[in-house]
Design a protein around this motif. Sequence first.
Motif, PDB file in Angstrom:
ATOM      1  N   ASP A 183       0.838  -1.213   0.000  1.00 58.92           N
ATOM      2  CA  ASP A 183       0.000   0.000   0.000  1.00 58.92           C
ATOM      3  C   ASP A 183       0.868   1.256   0.000  1.00 58.92           C
ATOM      4  N   HIS A 184       2.002   1.201   0.705  1.00 58.61           N
ATOM      5  CA  HIS A 184       2.916   2.342   0.747  1.00 58.61           C
ATOM      6  C   HIS A 184       3.394   2.707  -0.652  1.00 58.61           C
ATOM      7  N   TYR A 185       3.743   1.706  -1.430  1.00 57.03           N
ATOM      8  CA  TYR A 185       4.250   1.976  -2.780  1.00 57.03           C
ATOM      9  C   TYR A 185       3.130   2.135  -3.800  1.00 57.03           C
ATOM     10  N   LEU A 186       1.952   1.602  -3.478  1.00 56.61           N
ATOM     11  CA  LEU A 186       0.801   1.812  -4.351  1.00 56.61           C
ATOM     12  C   LEU A 186       0.460   3.296  -4.435  1.00 56.61           C
ATOM     13  N   GLU A 187       0.587   4.002  -3.310  1.00 60.24           N
ATOM     14  CA  GLU A 187       0.325   5.440  -3.288  1.00 60.24           C
ATOM     15  C   GLU A 187       1.320   6.211  -4.148  1.00 60.24           C
ATOM     16  N   LYS A 188       2.476   5.606  -4.417  1.00 62.53           N
ATOM     17  CA  LYS A 188       3.501   6.261  -5.228  1.00 62.53           C
ATOM     18  C   LYS A 188       3.489   5.794  -6.677  1.00 62.53           C
ATOM     19  N   GLY A 189       2.499   4.956  -7.029  1.00 61.50           N
ATOM     20  CA  GLY A 189       2.369   4.517  -8.408  1.00 61.50           C
ATOM     21  C   GLY A 189       3.024   3.193  -8.725  1.00 61.50           C
ATOM     22  N   LYS A 211      -9.604  14.614 -11.120  1.00 61.68           N
ATOM     23  CA  LYS A 211      -8.435  15.484 -10.935  1.00 61.68           C
ATOM     24  C   LYS A 211      -7.170  14.722 -10.573  1.00 61.68           C
ATOM     25  N   GLY A 212      -7.315  13.559  -9.977  1.00 64.13           N
ATOM     26  CA  GLY A 212      -6.127  12.821  -9.518  1.00 64.13           C
ATOM     27  C   GLY A 212      -5.815  11.588 -10.330  1.00 64.13           C
ATOM     28  N   THR A 213      -6.655  11.267 -11.318  1.00 63.29           N
ATOM     29  CA  THR A 213      -6.457  10.087 -12.156  1.00 63.29           C
ATOM     30  C   THR A 213      -6.442  10.543 -13.611  1.00 63.29           C
ATOM     31  N   LYS A 214      -5.257  10.601 -14.200  1.00 64.47           N
ATOM     32  CA  LYS A 214      -5.086  11.105 -15.559  1.00 64.47           C
ATOM     33  C   LYS A 214      -4.352  10.082 -16.404  1.00 64.47           C
ATOM     34  N   GLU A 215      -4.683  10.050 -17.694  1.00 64.94           N
ATOM     35  CA  GLU A 215      -3.969   9.168 -18.592  1.00 64.94           C
ATOM     36  C   GLU A 215      -2.747   9.865 -19.174  1.00 64.94           C
ATOM     37  N   LYS A 216      -1.760   9.078 -19.582  1.00 68.24           N
ATOM     38  CA  LYS A 216      -0.503   9.606 -20.102  1.00 68.24           C
ATOM     39  C   LYS A 216      -0.732  10.266 -21.463  1.00 68.24           C
ATOM     40  N   ASN A 217      -0.172  11.493 -21.620  1.00 71.26           N
ATOM     41  CA  ASN A 217      -0.220  12.156 -22.924  1.00 71.26           C
ATOM     42  C   ASN A 217       1.029  13.003 -23.104  1.00 71.26           C
ATOM     43  N   TRP A 218       0.975  13.965 -24.023  1.00 72.21           N
ATOM     44  CA  TRP A 218       2.157  14.768 -24.354  1.00 72.21           C
ATOM     45  C   TRP A 218       2.599  15.668 -23.207  1.00 72.21           C
ATOM     46  N   SER A 247       0.853  14.390 -13.858  1.00 72.49           N
ATOM     47  CA  SER A 247       1.030  13.050 -13.307  1.00 72.49           C
ATOM     48  C   SER A 247      -0.012  12.105 -13.890  1.00 72.49           C
ATOM     49  N   SER A 248       0.431  10.904 -14.271  1.00 65.84           N
ATOM     50  CA  SER A 248      -0.491   9.886 -14.793  1.00 65.84           C
ATOM     51  C   SER A 248      -0.383   8.590 -14.007  1.00 65.84           C
ATOM     52  N   LYS A 249       0.158   8.660 -12.794  1.00 62.53           N
ATOM     53  CA  LYS A 249       0.277   7.469 -11.957  1.00 62.53           C
ATOM     54  C   LYS A 249      -1.104   7.019 -11.489  1.00 62.53           C
ATOM     55  N   TYR A 250      -1.271   5.698 -11.399  1.00 60.80           N
ATOM     56  CA  TYR A 250      -2.509   5.175 -10.842  1.00 60.80           C
ATOM     57  C   TYR A 250      -2.342   5.041  -9.332  1.00 60.80           C
ATOM     58  N   ILE A 251      -3.104   5.840  -8.601  1.00 61.98           N
ATOM     59  CA  ILE A 251      -3.076   5.817  -7.144  1.00 61.98           C
ATOM     60  C   ILE A 251      -4.489   5.514  -6.669  1.00 61.98           C
ATOM     61  N   GLU A 304     -11.340   9.030  -4.690  1.00 61.39           N
ATOM     62  CA  GLU A 304     -11.831  10.411  -4.633  1.00 61.39           C
ATOM     63  C   GLU A 304     -12.448  10.823  -5.968  1.00 61.39           C
ATOM     64  N   ASP A 305     -11.830  10.375  -7.075  1.00 61.86           N
ATOM     65  CA  ASP A 305     -12.352  10.747  -8.398  1.00 61.86           C
ATOM     66  C   ASP A 305     -13.665  10.048  -8.706  1.00 61.86           C
ATOM     67  N   ARG A 306     -13.867   8.863  -8.164  1.00 61.18           N
ATOM     68  CA  ARG A 306     -15.175   8.203  -8.307  1.00 61.18           C
ATOM     69  C   ARG A 306     -16.281   9.077  -7.699  1.00 61.18           C
TER      70      ARG A 306
END
Length: 506
Positions: free
Chosen positions: A163-169, A224-231, A236-240, A246-248
């Motif tokens: 869980d500790h590293y899940l928060e960091k992606g 706001k906290g869950t974004k997909e990778k783009n240019w 940030s596009s990490k899955y946390i 929160e985004d749900r």
Amino acid sequence: MIKMCSYKKIILLLAVILLVSESLRLEAQVGTSTIYDYRDIEDYIIGNITISGVRFLDYNALIGVSGLRQGQLITIPGDEISGAAQKLWAQGLFSDIRITISEIRSDTVFLDIYLQERPRLSSLKINGIKKSELQDIKDKINLPNGSQVTAFILNNTEKIIKDHYLEKGYLNTEVNFIQKEDPDKPNSVILTIDVNKNQKVKIDRIEFIGNQDFDDRKLKRQMKGTKEKNWNFLRSSKYISEKFTEDREKLYTFYNENGYKDFAIISDSLYTVSGDRVGLVIKVEEGRQYFLRNISWVGNSIYPTSLLDKVLNIDKGSVYNKTLLEKRLRVDEDAVSSLYLDHGYLFSNLTPVETRIVGDSVDLEIRIYEGDQAYLNDVIIKGNTRTNEHVARRELYTLPGDLFSKENIMRSVRQIGVLGHFDPEKINPQPVPDPMTGSVDLLYALEERANDQFEISGGWGAGMLVGTVGVRFNNFAMRNFFKLNEWRPYPSGDGQSLSIRAQSNG
């Protein structure tokens, strides 16, 4: 004569054999313990229970966990003994459990419960993480030397690290445990935790299924906290997991604000795109959009319906926006609830109820409990560690005996904030109502902040150097100037200002 002699020898030999055999039989009885045949089912009363094999645990507590007790009638063999062993095993603290009979006296049985404790931790080593994170991880897993190493402890430790590293992606963190017996300490182990974070996982794409009225792009902007990778490499596009939760909620809020009160997220799932990329699929059910057909009020005797409609300021026929409704009823400074709270009706309550739904139209009934007016009993100021209480109290518009008023409370908060001695963001008025007496205590929780000023300046002019040094104390107490015990480092607390400045030319 010869025959008589032979008889005597034979008799003597038989006597010797009998004596030797009896001696051997007695010796065997003394040298071996009693063996009980458990094939015989009998009822016994427990005379006493002893615990053996443990070093660190309380005997009485263990007996209590077993469920057995002195004076209890049990059957041997029976469910009571097996149940006691199962209860002790369920604690996860033992690697071996044996319940034996130590003695039987008539219908009374004496039991011994032998417990082999699981090994205890003698030292801990964690590999594969940065030194800067090591202490943080150790604090989270909280495994001091001497604690038992159980399957539950290891599983919980693994979860905490992941869980500790899940928060960091890091979604693919691997945790392995190596236990070695400590040769210097009996029943103790040296535990090594090998951590492999693997690559940081980013979101390659986000897909929505089931959305018809709002396209994917619109929905992605709500998260706001869950974004997909783009240019945009700065985004940030990490899955946390925590941020996605929160985004749900943000998606629910967005749909509710647009009248989709039945919106639901059916499922969400991740799939692997590559070693460090995942895709996120969100399946939704939008439902239909609803509109307000009618708003009625029930229980209002103090304010007329026309005034309540005006203050609510939501038009009939508009989109059924639950968020806006909550704001206009309770949250906004000029909400409907403020009408009641500004005039002492602290115990009032507003409850919106959907009374009828026809097609896409909703009839809303707002039920009001007005209650009695509340008066201030005690006004308390807390948290003023440097500033004297009277400095803050003279700014209040709320006094004991006054009618409770939200407007006066907010005005008092603003005035205390203007003083500069307290952090305005931390001023927290807390009503403590007593419905039985119809009164309320009011607590102002404050937090001091430094507001003294130091000034230094210098310049060159007219062929000379000009310098100024000054200090301004904004919370001085002149009445304590001659009290040496009040100089900490100077007498303060009365909110007075004292400026000292020195200037040099030359």
